[in-house]
Design an enzyme around this catalytic site. Structure first.
Site, PDB file in Angstrom:
ATOM      1  N   ASP A 397       0.861  -1.174   0.000  1.00 59.17           N
ATOM      2  CA  ASP A 397       0.000   0.000   0.000  1.00 59.17           C
ATOM      3  C   ASP A 397       0.907   1.238   0.000  1.00 59.17           C
ATOM      4  O   ASP A 397       2.110   1.129   0.262  1.00 59.17           O
ATOM      5  CB  ASP A 397      -0.883  -0.036   1.254  1.00 59.17           C
ATOM      6  N   LYS A 398       0.349   2.398  -0.302  1.00 59.66           N
ATOM      7  CA  LYS A 398       1.162   3.617  -0.308  1.00 59.66           C
ATOM      8  C   LYS A 398       0.981   4.428   0.977  1.00 59.66           C
ATOM      9  O   LYS A 398       1.881   4.536   1.793  1.00 59.66           O
ATOM     10  CB  LYS A 398       0.822   4.493  -1.523  1.00 59.66           C
ATOM     11  N   THR A 399      -0.226   4.963   1.147  1.00 56.25           N
ATOM     12  CA  THR A 399      -0.470   5.883   2.256  1.00 56.25           C
ATOM     13  C   THR A 399      -0.386   5.162   3.594  1.00 56.25           C
ATOM     14  O   THR A 399      -1.095   4.189   3.827  1.00 56.25           O
ATOM     15  CB  THR A 399      -1.857   6.538   2.112  1.00 56.25           C
ATOM     16  N   GLU A 501      -3.039  20.904   1.176  1.00 57.72           N
ATOM     17  CA  GLU A 501      -3.612  22.236   1.426  1.00 57.72           C
ATOM     18  C   GLU A 501      -3.391  22.656   2.868  1.00 57.72           C
ATOM     19  O   GLU A 501      -3.071  23.805   3.156  1.00 57.72           O
ATOM     20  CB  GLU A 501      -5.116  22.220   1.111  1.00 57.72           C
ATOM     21  N   LYS A 565      -3.559  28.864  -7.830  1.00 56.29           N
ATOM     22  CA  LYS A 565      -2.437  27.946  -7.611  1.00 56.29           C
ATOM     23  C   LYS A 565      -2.749  26.655  -8.348  1.00 56.29           C
ATOM     24  O   LYS A 565      -3.911  26.247  -8.485  1.00 56.29           O
ATOM     25  CB  LYS A 565      -2.235  27.680  -6.118  1.00 56.29           C
ATOM     26  N   ARG A 794      -5.932   3.930  -8.049  1.00 59.14           N
ATOM     27  CA  ARG A 794      -7.385   3.965  -7.975  1.00 59.14           C
ATOM     28  C   ARG A 794      -7.974   2.558  -7.843  1.00 59.14           C
ATOM     29  O   ARG A 794      -8.932   2.199  -8.504  1.00 59.14           O
ATOM     30  CB  ARG A 794      -7.949   4.651  -9.222  1.00 59.14           C
ATOM     31  N   LYS A 800      -7.095  -5.186  -5.202  1.00 57.69           N
ATOM     32  CA  LYS A 800      -5.780  -5.457  -4.615  1.00 57.69           C
ATOM     33  C   LYS A 800      -5.594  -6.960  -4.406  1.00 57.69           C
ATOM     34  O   LYS A 800      -4.545  -7.530  -4.733  1.00 57.69           O
ATOM     35  CB  LYS A 800      -5.629  -4.722  -3.278  1.00 57.69           C
ATOM     36  N   ASP A 820      -1.477  -1.070   5.916  1.00 52.49           N
ATOM     37  CA  ASP A 820      -1.745  -0.547   7.252  1.00 52.49           C
ATOM     38  C   ASP A 820      -3.214  -0.315   7.535  1.00 52.49           C
ATOM     39  O   ASP A 820      -3.587  -0.070   8.674  1.00 52.49           O
ATOM     40  CB  ASP A 820      -0.993   0.778   7.443  1.00 52.49           C
ATOM     41  N   ASP A 824      -6.521  -2.809   3.092  1.00 52.43           N
ATOM     42  CA  ASP A 824      -5.413  -3.699   2.708  1.00 52.43           C
ATOM     43  C   ASP A 824      -5.609  -5.125   3.225  1.00 52.43           C
ATOM     44  O   ASP A 824      -4.803  -6.001   2.916  1.00 52.43           O
ATOM     45  CB  ASP A 824      -4.080  -3.162   3.251  1.00 52.43           C
TER      46      ASP A 824
END
Length: 1167
Positions: A397-399, A501, A565, A794, A800, A820, A824
């Site tokens: 996983d990434k995050t 942000e 921005k 996505r 997964k 985590d 997952d």
């Protein structure tokens, strides 16, 4: 409609819809919805014994020993006592059962802890405290700030304006930024009025339980009207209520029906590749044993016909023996029992002990202990340790796994000046460290104390009133959709839809431009200590196409300003021609930011003429009211005003990786382990992290992007990528295609394909949905597995797991999944090995994992140290164990030729009993628990040492055959050398020594000495315990020998101890020691010769690495200095790409403002 009619209607659509009524348990109970208890355990008190025994007897060896036990109960063929098998079998089954029970008790404890949590439930007009497990569908529950959500609930009302509720979904998806949910108007009016809530009898018809975390559809029927329900109204179990004093919710899904549990996957009994191999080998041994018993039975038949029949006066047949054929049949089964030690039951006891010991090493590893959270590594299972040394694919996983999901304002470029680089006294740029002094923000009372910045020149520019610096930070404090909260004077809490942000607004806050509060029409900013109110005229919110956002404000001086921005590629096209030189300088700075792997965006502004804005505002209103092609019309209107911008500068945000992630992935790549990132995030965000983590590298030949919307396009993109990586792979003559042509249908394994360079692959979830269907899955796995790194974006939790299953299905490789969050869990359970990151993101993944620790960087130690050692030790153990038992057992075969094939044993019965349990158990355990070919330092410094495990080179069918041949040779030596030394030999007193008992003692002593010397050759790392186990076991044998053959025991129990005085009479014979020495020499010479010649004639890469290590140990080199990994290409990561649509619509609707503002303080929304 009556209750019975409703029940009948629902039963017809039960598989498709859920129907419930608020505050009506009696009605809802008719549908049999589960309660809110969860169960992750596998057993209970009633099914533990049958289920556990069923799982254990899936091991062919256990079934084999049970069959053997039944044979030993037949007296006509039993050559050994029944208890010699039943006791070891009971011990093995009991040890494994106890271990499984302990693991499951822990799961029960975790379940009980969750199920017994307290929650407030509305019952009969009163709020009562109930346990989670007693909550039912249709109940209304009250949740308070920082409380975990009990079940999947429909939000009814909350303490916030317009019944908004802020939630943290960290346990579901690993993201710590807050999400917003909102109740529908008709229920929000009830607020916290218990009378109204108790009277609420709304009926909900919605989708059936599923695992889609981001989707929900339903209808609320209340007071004769229907209200549409969607995902924004539903709060999922596992979320945490934040910044919301209280909220009420209607329970929709409970327990196993909740989306978090639907994603948990099914618990399966994981077995290692070596377990499967051992099942196959046991079958081989079984067949080999059958063949030998058949040949020995034939030999007995021939002997009885030729000789035995004529010696019945001396060796009479039993009454039940009628012929040589019947006698041979009985002899077949007698030999089957005698030769059963080819696969002794102690093998499985030893395997469990070894796995348990190596699990403790993981639990005790201080270098995998995360001190900030006081969290050790955990081996939550003891059955997969050696599998850790064979991993080929890691799915991550990434995050929250690779990243901390923490965004830090790192650098910026303002009006051509770069800020954020730290220089030493002499001028050159230096790395930022924790020891370096931070910028002092004490001049700003509203500064965030957690914010860190090290370049003092930027603060000096702010303090001296630099116009461009002030305008830059003003733009950051205005151009956003962040919502501010200030419950305590001076303590601001920002609620941002994106952590990026939040980082930018926090940076502006610390440098003196504090976003304080907002309404639907105004924004209050405290500029250098002075409060200023800006009128908010419009928010041009972010979209995936625009890749930018803008705000239009009216200043207190009545100027109209547009601040924008976004991605540099977009903003550059919108700049005024006069900004060309500044743009070039800023782009150079952006290149520098990109080289550090930072996420960037450009900031610009434009002053608008009042008349022009009024005209534009009318067009904007018309476009918003348009019924046809509204989105496109609004986009065109936005473009009219977002042009001729004046460049202010650029920002660089660090998406903070977990410590050591890039170095860990670099090390794993050297070990030939491929990393696939499976994430629900946007493509650009995931790719950004892939570069920062070294999954993708700038030096790669090409990175393929698969983004087709149909099967044909996706298939074409995959084939095109495969053609570039390996042009021959599309030809019929390609070896893999030829192989696949012979395999008409799955399951089959695809051989490894080697690409002509280094490649990466990016595929999104929509394209993946097509690729995972039908014939394309083969195309996908062939293309993806040739790539060095793969990024899947996505993705749903189910996808997964499907990707992991796909690789397991077509590749002969061990897979590991690490994550985590609850999204997952299915991936973790699908992989051969599941690893959970136990951190701030929740416990769901950890509870479903096989191994758990707090930092991704510990993965290299788990695999390259513990995994490799465990694999090497297990392989050495199995090779040695099979060898020593073949040598021990096959002596009976040679003896059969001299005993009329009568199924008589060579050894004393007590030696047979103690051989595996006592005499040879400790040395092999010492080898399997303490041996190291190289220490942990060299294991990490040379990751290439890991490669043999991936190809299972150290124990496979070929190595097993070598053990068998070696065992046959050794048994031949161990029988005929003692026979030769005692043949026609006499003692000093002239008496013969070639009796059965003396011969037996010589053979068994020679055998023990040979297998002891063999293990000394196998051991590469000697410890005091190894010496005690190895030499102590041999010494213990001689002690036991004198005890068992002592006069006292033999006189007390003559039927059990029959070798009276054999030890003292035989051990002093020179022939005895000649036999031992010759047996050792003849058995060891081939082994020593093979070990010497193998590196010369059949070298493998590992041998060369071991030689290098030995050379380095003799001639130490300085350990390489660890430097920060730096990206050198001009690839830029745009913050705008990773940004999500913000709270723009919510802000302009006015729904974030309290209905009643306290008069004494217009700065605050609430107290």
């Amino acid at each position: 409609m009556s209750v019975s009619e409703k029940e009948s209607e629902d039963k017809q659509n039960r598989e498709h819809k859920r129907y419930l009524q608020a505050n009506n348990r009696e009605f809802n109970s008719l549908f049999g919805y589960p309660d809110n208890s969860v169960k992750t355990s596998k057993y209970n008190a009633l099914n533990f014994l049958p289920m556990n025994l069923f799982e254990q007897f899936q091991r062919l060896a256990n079934a084999y020993f049970l069959f053997l036990l039944f044979l030993q109960l037949i007296p006509q063929i039993s050559s050994l006592a029944w208890y010699t098998t039943v006791i070891p079998l009971m011990v093995v089954l009991s040890i494994t059962a106890v271990k499984d029970a302990i693991d499951d008790v822990k799961r029960h404890q975790n379940d009980n802890q969750v199920n017994n949590r307290s929650v407030l439930v509305l019952m009969n007009g009163r709020i009562v405290t109930e346990k989670w497990m007693n909550v039912q569908v249709g109940d209304i529950i009250k949740l308070e700030n920082n409380q975990i959500v009990t079940a999947d609930i429909l939000l009814l009302s909350s303490s916030e304006p317009y019944s908004l509720a802020y939630i943290e979904t960290a346990e579901l998806d690993g993201e710590t930024n807050l999400k917003v949910k909102q109740a529908i108007t008709v229920t929000s009016e009830m607020e916290d009025n218990l009378k109204l809530l108790s009277a609420f009898d709304g009926e909900v018809r919605c989708e059936s339980p599923n695992n889609k975390l981001d989707r929900f559809t339903g209808i609320l029927m209340y007071k004769g009207k229907n209200y549409i329900l969607n995902h924004d109204r539903l709060i999922l179990r596992g979320c945490v209520i934040r910044n919301t004093d209280w909220c009420y919710g209607l329970v929709i899904f409970t327990g196993p029906d909740t989306k978090v549990m639907q994603n948990s996957g099914k618990s399966t009994f994981k077995r290692t590749h070596i377990d499967h191999l051992m099942n196959v080998l046991v079958l081989w041994i079984f067949l080999f044993l059958g063949c030998m018993c058949f040949l020995l039975a034939v030999g007995h038949y021939i002997w009885e016909n030729n000789k035995g029949y004529y010696f019945q006066d001396y060796l009479p047949w039993e009454d039940y023996v009628s012929s040589s054929v019947f006698s041979a049949t009985l002899m077949f089964w007698s030999y089957f029992i005698i030769l059963n030690t080819m696969v002794p039951i102690s093998l499985y006891v030893s395997v469990e002990i070894i796995r348990l010991g190596n699990s403790f090493y993981i639990n005790w590893d201080q270098k995998m202990f995360y001190e900030p959270k006081n969290t050790p590594a955990q081996a939550r299972t003891t059955t997969l340790n050696e599998e850790l040394g064979q991993v080929k694919y890691v799915f991550s996983d990434k995050t929250g796994t690779l990243t901390q999901n923490i965004m830090i304002f790192n650098k910026c470029s303002i009006n051509g000046t770069l800020y954020g680089d730290v220089c030493d006294k002499n001028g050159p740029r230096t790395e930022v460290s924790k020891k370096r002094e931070k910028v002092d923000f004490s001049y700003n009372k509203l500064a965030d104390p957690k914010f860190s910045f090290y370049d003092k020149t930027l603060v000096e520019a702010v303090k001296r009133g630099d116009r461009w610096v002030h305008l830059f930070f003003l733009s950051l404090s205005l151009c956003h959709t962040v919502i501010s909260e200030e419950k305590v004077e001076g303590e601001l809490v920002y609620q941002a839809q994106s952590p990026d942000e939040g980082a930018l607004v926090t940076a502006a806050r610390n440098f003196g431009f504090v976003f304080r509060s907002r309404t639907s029409e105004t924004i209050m900013v405290v500029e250098m200590g002075k409060a200023r109110i800006y009128q908010l005229l419009a928010i041009l919110d972010f979209s995936n196409v625009r890749k930018r956002m803008s705000v239009i404000v009216r200043t207190p001086e009545n100027r109209i300003l547009l601040f924008c921005k976004g991605a540099d590629t977009i903003i550059c096209e919108l700049l005024h021609p006069s900004c060309r030189s500044l743009k070039d300088i800023t782009m150079d700075h952006l290149d520098d930011f990109a080289s550090d792997g930072l996420r960037t965006l450009m900031v610009a502004y434009r002053e608008l003429d009042s008349a022009f804005f009024q005209d534009w505002s009318k067009k904007h209103s018309e476009a918003c009211l348009s019924l046809e092609d509204r989105e496109n019309k609004i986009s065109i209107i936005y473009e009219e005003i977002e042009r001729d911008l004046m460049l202010l500068g650029a920002t660089a945000i660090e998406d903070k990786l977990q410590d050591g992630v890039p170095e860990t992935i670099l090390t794993l790549n050297k070990a030939k382990i491929k990393i696939w990132v499976l994430t629900g995030d946007k493509q650009e965000t995931a790719v950004n992290i892939a570069y920062a983590c070294n999954i993708f590298e700038d030096e790669m030949d090409e990175i393929f992007i698969v983004e087709g919307n149909n099967d044909e396009t996706v298939g074409g993109e995959l084939r095109s990528a495969r053609e570039k990586m390996k042009p021959d792979s599309l030809l019929e003559s390609d070896p893999v295609n030829s192989y696949l042509a012979t395999k008409p249908q799955p399951p089959f394994k695809i051989p490894e394909e080697v690409p002509n360079g280094s490649y990466g692959l990016i595929i999104n979830g929509y394209s993946l949905a097509h690729a995972l269907e039908g014939n394309l899955e083969l195309e996908l796995v062939r293309t993806a597995c040739m790539c060095k790194g793969v990024i899947c974006c996505r993705m749903t939790p189910l996808q997964k797991a499907q990707v992991v299953e796909l690789v397991k299905k077509y590749k002969k490789a061990v897979t590991l999944a690490i994550g985590d969050g609850a999204n997952d869990v299915s991936m973790i359970k699908a992989a051969h090995i599941g690893v959970g990151i136990s951190g701030q993101e929740g416990m769901q993944a950890m509870l479903s994992s096989d191994y758990a620790f707090s930092q991704f960087r510990y993965l290299q130690r788990l695999l390259l140290v513990h995994g490799r050692w465990s694999y090497n030790r297990m392989c050495k153990f199995l090779s040695y164990f099979f060898y020593k038992n073949f040598s021990f057992t096959l002596v009976h075969v040679w003896y059969a030729f001299y005993s009329g094939f009568s199924a008589q044993t060579v050894y004393d019965t007590w030696f047979i009993t103690f051989y595996n349990l006592v005499y040879t158990s400790l040395p092999v355990l010492g080898l399997s628990l303490f041996d190291q070919d190289v220490n942990e330092t060299w294991s990490l410094r040379f990751p290439e040492l890991y490669e043999p495990g991936q190809h299972n080179l150290y124990f496979n069918k070929k190595e097993f055959v070598k053990c068998l041949l070696h065992g046959i040779y050794s048994s031949f030596v161990l029988f005929f050398i003692p026979m030769g030394t005692v043949y026609n030999s006499v003692r000093k007193d002239g008496k013969e020594i070639s009796d059965y008992q003396s011969f037996s003692l010589i053979v068994q002593t020679s055998l023990l000495c040979v297998v002891t010397m063999q293990i000394t050759l196998e051991t590469t790392y000697w410890t005091m315990i190894s010496h005690v186990f190895t030499w102590g076991s041999l010494g213990f044998y001689f002690c036991v020998l004198f005890f068992l053959y002592s006069d006292g025991l033999c006189l007390l129990f003559p039927d059990i101890f029959q070798f009276l005085g054999v030890a003292r009479n035989t051990l002093n014979l020179p022939q005895m020691w000649l036999s031992v020495i010759l047996s050792i020499i003849l058995c060891m010479l081939p082994v020593i010769g093979y070990q010497f010649l193998k590196p010369l004639f059949w070298p493998v890469s590992v041998d060369q690495i071991i030689d290098r290590i030995h050379h380095c140990m003799r001639h130490p080199l300085p350990y390489p200095i660890r430097t920060k990994l730096k990206h050198t290409a001009s690839r830029r990561s745009a913050y705008a790409f990773s940004h999500k649509q913000g709270f723009g619509a919510l802000i302009t609707s006015g729904k974030t403002v309290k209905a009643k503002l306290p008069k004494r303080n217009s700065f605050h929304y609430k107290k």
